[in-house]
Design an enzyme around this catalytic site. Structure first.
Site, PDB file in Angstrom:
ATOM      1  N   ARG A  48       0.861  -1.190   0.000  1.00 42.31           N
ATOM      2  CA  ARG A  48       0.000   0.000   0.000  1.00 42.31           C
ATOM      3  C   ARG A  48       0.895   1.237   0.000  1.00 42.31           C
ATOM      4  NH1 ARG A  48      -1.323   1.563   4.583  1.00 42.31           N
ATOM      5  NH2 ARG A  48      -2.260  -0.355   5.368  1.00 42.31           N
ATOM      6  N   TYR A 100     -16.430  16.741 -16.329  1.00 40.96           N
ATOM      7  CA  TYR A 100     -16.684  15.298 -16.444  1.00 40.96           C
ATOM      8  C   TYR A 100     -17.705  14.892 -15.363  1.00 40.96           C
ATOM      9  CZ  TYR A 100     -15.887  10.310 -15.866  1.00 40.96           C
ATOM     10  OH  TYR A 100     -16.061   8.952 -15.728  1.00 40.96           O
ATOM     11  N   ASP A 172      -7.074  18.653 -15.078  1.00 40.82           N
ATOM     12  CA  ASP A 172      -7.405  17.303 -15.526  1.00 40.82           C
ATOM     13  C   ASP A 172      -6.947  17.237 -16.982  1.00 40.82           C
ATOM     14  OD1 ASP A 172      -8.602  15.024 -16.584  1.00 40.82           O
ATOM     15  OD2 ASP A 172     -10.428  15.232 -15.381  1.00 40.82           O
ATOM     16  N   LYS A 197      -7.784   6.101 -19.690  1.00 44.57           N
ATOM     17  CA  LYS A 197      -8.046   6.559 -21.046  1.00 44.57           C
ATOM     18  C   LYS A 197      -6.771   6.464 -21.892  1.00 44.57           C
ATOM     19  CE  LYS A 197     -11.880   7.355 -18.887  1.00 44.57           C
ATOM     20  NZ  LYS A 197     -12.255   8.628 -18.330  1.00 44.57           N
TER      21      LYS A 197
END
Ligand SMILES: *Cc1c(COP(=O)(O)O)cnc(C)c1O
Length: 383
Positions: A48, A100, A172, A197
């Protein structure tokens, strides 16, 4: 001297395995690491906190954006979630009114409940920004080009407008990728990607990342990453490391296909409006021409009449394009924002920015442009 973007895409973060000589970063599918004695380890204690495959990816991501630091998360929204947790109740965020859908939902249905105040304004209007800017403003959240209206925000002008206010300017950069736009060199403090993406690029992984230069902010974000745990796994990190090696080639083709398909749509008698920043008629064209080195392969358009029934018929009539959420993969996708990606945004809010019931969004892949155009042409004939 910093190497070219293509060279960086191929070599960023790659360290050949010292044990075996493996040229590619191994998938360290492990949760923990053997310690030779108390406090005596090789820099990895628990996955982690840090995992070698994720570590290689985080370095590669930083290099791609020309940043000092990179952090990888289990999704784009997990990356944003991690960032937003630096805020305290009463802190304020300024963002765009064409955002978005998932980002809008994260802000309004999650963080608003924790006392964070959000202002959604037109980020091309500096007076609108100044009218909501105050001592509580901590973050400006820019998306450019926006999804799905392809609105362009001038990162440099926004950064100058809020400078001196201790505000973190975040971009972004999912749509443009570091190949077409480098927000940090435009004055932004932090870049976020949905690596799901273009960075991944093959529709086989969900991931997000943050890239930045500030030591103190990086340390805060890393503490949150370890404390909250929304990290990217080793297999997914490997897939994105592989994906970014061809990012420059894919983006070039996405841009070329964008140009070809836009030319086709623009000359088709059944098309009403085409939204693509490469068009001189696009309101953000001048800024995009300066700020971006290509206009990308995301296009939105409406068919004459702009209604749900025609849009529905059209998306069902294509065969090479696949009707699906998401974008940025090698295969072309077609989407209907009003019922898919932007269903979380109230109808009156989305229609104000142009996300009408008839709006269709294309994510052009890297196929041959003639085949994509033939498929769209056939769909127009069928409706
Ligand atoms: C997909 C997307 C996100 C969210 O990323 P996930 O990886 O789906 O969590 C954020 N911003 C933009 C512009 C996106 O396209």
């Amino acid at each position: 001297m910093q190497k070219g973007k293509g060279t960086r895409a191929v070599h960023a973060g790659v360290e050949h395995c010292p044990a075996t000589g493996a040229i590619m970063t191994p998938i360290y599918q492990t949760s923990t690491y053997v310690q030779d004695g108390v406090g005596n380890h090789k820099g990895y204690e628990y996955s982690r906190t840090l995992n070698p495959t994720r570590h290689a990816l985080e370095k590669a991501l930083a290099e791609l954006e020309g940043a000092k630091y990179g952090l990888a998360f289990g999704s784009g929204l997990a990356a944003m979630d991690n960032l937003m947790k630096i805020l305290k109740p009463g802190d304020e965020v300024i963002s765009t009114n064409d955002l978005y859908g998932g980002s809008y939902r994260l802000f309004t249905t999650v963080f608003q409940n924790y006392g964070i105040v959000f202002h959604f304004v037109d980020l091309s209007d500096m007076d609108a920004i100044k009218s909501v800017l105050n001592e509580n403003t901590k973050i400006v959240w820019i998306e450019t080009p926006t999804n799905p209206m392809m609105q362009i925000t001038d990162i440099k002008v926004v950064a100058e407008t809020v400078s001196g206010n201790d505000v973190i300017v975040c971009v972004d950069n999912t749509f443009a990728t570091p190949m077409l736009q480098q927000p940090l060199s435009e004055g932004a403090d932090l870049v976020m990607h949905s690596a799901t993406k273009y960075l991944g690029g093959h529709s086989d992984v969900v991931m997000g990342c943050l890239m930045l230069n500030d030591d103190e902010l990086d340390s805060k974000l890393r503490t949150l990453q370890n404390s909250c745990g929304g990290v990217a796994g080793p297999m997914d990190s490997f897939l994105v490391l592989r994906g970014i090696k061809t990012l420059h080639l894919r983006m070039q083709r996405h841009c070329e296909n964008g140009r070809s398909v836009v030319d086709f749509l623009n000359s088709h008698p059944m098309v009403e409006k085409v939204y693509w920043p490469g068009l001189p008629s696009h309101p953000g064209h001048d800024v995009a021409s300066r700020q971006m080195s290509g206009f990308g392969g995301m296009i939105s358009f409406t068919i004459k009449g702009d209604n749900l029934a025609t849009a529905n018929k059209f998306v069902e009539s294509v065969s090479l394009f696949t009707l699906a959420e998401s974008l940025g993969g090698v295969e072309s996708l077609i989407g209907h924002p009003a019922t898919m990606t932007h269903a979380a945004i109230p109808k009156d809010v989305r229609e104000k920015v142009g996300v009408t019931d008839g709006l269709i969004r294309l994510s052009l892949g890297v196929e041959d442009a003639e085949d994509l155009i033939a498929d769209l042409s056939k769909a127009f004939d069928l409706i």
